[in-house]
Design an enzyme around this catalytic site. Structure first.
Site, PDB file in Angstrom:
ATOM      1  CD  GLU A 228      -1.076   2.236   2.115  1.00 33.29           C
ATOM      2  OE1 GLU A 228      -1.084   3.177   1.508  1.00 33.29           O
ATOM      3  OE2 GLU A 228      -1.056   1.954   3.433  1.00 33.29           O
ATOM      4  CB  CYS A 262      -1.967   6.500   1.987  1.00 31.60           C
ATOM      5  SG  CYS A 262      -3.169   5.369   2.734  1.00 31.60           S
TER       6      CYS A 262
END
Length: 508
Positions: A228, A262
């Site tokens: 990720e 993120c």
């Protein structure tokens, strides 16, 4: 904070071996034991919420409400989902029906990958460790609450919290052995030397955000990874949108956790003639969020380290654009006023039209998310149908990760694999297939496969293959042809009778 709590280098291989021995003991083959450990992962957090809030306030200067929103709620959702569904998810299931093979009872069952490593990030240090832990085996370079998922998958797990969140890391080192099986689940703390030693060992799955380092280390042992990575997430603005709503949601997404998320929006693409209108809306929202300024606000987080703060300050200082508001920074206090760049900095990029906006997006690496604000479905379709990203979100930002049933994952440079829910369970298990073919099948159907090969066996062999679809260049003359099935059809009839009588057992 002292690094005296770091794990001694010589202890790391012993922890790895202890976890592997515990996995091989078969303790987690029991679904009830998995459920017990999943619940314990949840109570590890529930019983110590205030301590985690204080630790994250110390590490990140984070307001309690953001910790509850980003870390606690997400973990509890994952733990509850894994606990309620692990028995169903781990069941063996039949392969789709096929006349040639169904008598062999083809099945598949999710099985654990083994011992997995979770390397966590600093920005969501509870969620990125405990969530995946509940579901499955995995490795990650962010602290993501993955404990429950790894447990649900039947894996032993070694957790590596971020050294940049030392308060949270120390809490995990203290609490994991108190709440979870001390042989199956371990914590390794440390910086670069300790992480390097960890990555030298063979793992059965890894997950991470330090992509190249993780991938290179994993390749040595052919270890699968889940990455990720985030990315430069764009926002495309339609001037027909509700500008106050868009400004409020975008600025929140860019400033929560001081922009260290993120999925945070990174830059806004908007028509040149709409820029001033949007800027004024942002200013209004900014003043409503921080009436006495963000530096003295209890609702604004801090950057994780002085080094990160200095990097963001340098980016602001070197900008060739105009700073509309904010832009000030205090490195010693790890403070950067809402402005932007994996920090609270938001870039506004004026474009001529939507086509130029799409050209800009497609000239860059695929982001983790693309956001668009518009009441017009045709506008949204044009944005999402002509771009690629992990998520395509209309009239909202960031919160897609918290929607039960939706996975989070990137594409290309923004990562691969999926987080959260059943998708994470699938990520950290593998499907083990099985057959049980009775001997009599060779006498009436599959004996043709054995030498010596004879021409008369070819007809039976070709009967295994279905007819092809019509040839594209000659559709009007094509017709579906059926293979020669007499012997296999007989097999099917006999098999149906046997199945009706209870053979083979569905548990085989």
């Amino acid at each position: 904070m002292s690094n005296s709590f770091y794990t001694p280098l010589e202890e790391i291989p012993r922890i790895h071996q202890r976890a592997r021995d515990a996995y091989r003991s078969g303790k987690l083959k029991s679904i009830e034991y998995r459920r017990e450990q999943i619940a314990q992962a949840g109570y590890l957090l529930k019983d110590n919420e205030q301590r985690f809030i204080v630790a994250m306030r110390t590490d990140l200067g984070r307001p309690a409400q953001e910790t509850i929103f980003f870390d606690f709620a997400a973990v509890y959702i994952d733990v509850k989902t894994a606990y309620d569904n692990v028995a169903k998810w781990t069941k063996s299931e039949r392969a789709p029906f096929n006349l040639n093979f169904f008598v062999m009872n083809p099945r598949m069952r999710p099985e654990p990958k083994g011992v997995v490593l979770a390397i966590a990030p600093f920005n969501a240090p509870v969620f990125m460790l405990l969530g995946p832990l509940s579901s499955a085996p995995w490795l990650q370079t962010n602290v993501y609450v993955g404990a429950g998922w790894a447990i649900a998958g039947g894996n032993a797990v070694v957790l590596k919290p971020s050294e940049q969140s030392p308060g949270v890391a120390k809490l995990f080192a203290e609490l994991v052995p108190k709440y979870l099986d001390q042989d199956l689940f371990h914590v390794i703390n440390g910086g670069i030397p300790e992480t390097t030693r960890v990555l030298e060992l063979p793992w059965d799955h890894r997950n991470g955000r330090v992509a190249r380092i993780i991938s290179e280390a994993a390749a040595k042992h052919l270890t699968p990874t889940t990455l990720e990575l985030g990315g430069k997430n764009p926002v495309v603005i339609d001037p027909k949108c509700d500008v106050q709503l868009a400004a409020r949601r975008i600025l929140w997404g860019r400033t929560c956790n001081a922009g260290q998320v993120c999925l945070a929006p990174e830059y806004v693409l908007l028509p040149e003639n709409f820029q001033d209108t949007f800027v004024e809306a942002l200013k209004d929202v900014y003043r409503s969020f921080y009436p006495h300024g963000p530096k003295d606000s209890d609702s604004f987080c801090r950057i994780v380290s002085e080094a990160h703060t200095a990097r963001i300050k340098d980016l602001i200082d070197r900008t060739r654009g105009t700073v509309v508001f904010g832009g000030d920074a205090d490195v010693a206090e790890r403070y950067v006023a809402p402005t932007e760049i994996f920090g609270p900095v938001l870039l506004l990029v004026p474009v001529k039209d939507i086509d130029e906006a799409l050209d800009i997006i497609n000239s860059k690496d695929h982001p983790l998310a693309i956001y668009a604000f518009s009441p017009d479905q045709a506008f949204l379709d044009k944005v999402f149908d002509n771009t690629e990203s992990g998520a395509a979100v209309a009239n909202e930002v960031v919160i897609s990760i918290g929607v039960p049933g939706l996975p989070m994952g990137g594409v290309g440079a923004s990562g691969h694999g999926y987080f959260t829910g059943k998708h994470m369970f699938d990520e950290f298990t593998h499907l083990r297939v099985s057959l049980n073919n009775p001997g009599w099948v060779d006498k009436i159907a599959f004996g043709f496969r054995f030498p010596p090969y004879k021409p008369e066996k070819e007809k039976q062999l070709r009967a295994l293959s279905p007819s092809l679809p019509p040839r594209p260049s000659d559709k009007k003359h094509a017709s579906a042809k059926t293979g020669s099935w007499p012997v296999l059809l007989l097999t099917g009839v006999v098999s149906a009778v046997l199945l009706k009588l209870g053979w083979p057992s569905p548990d085989i």
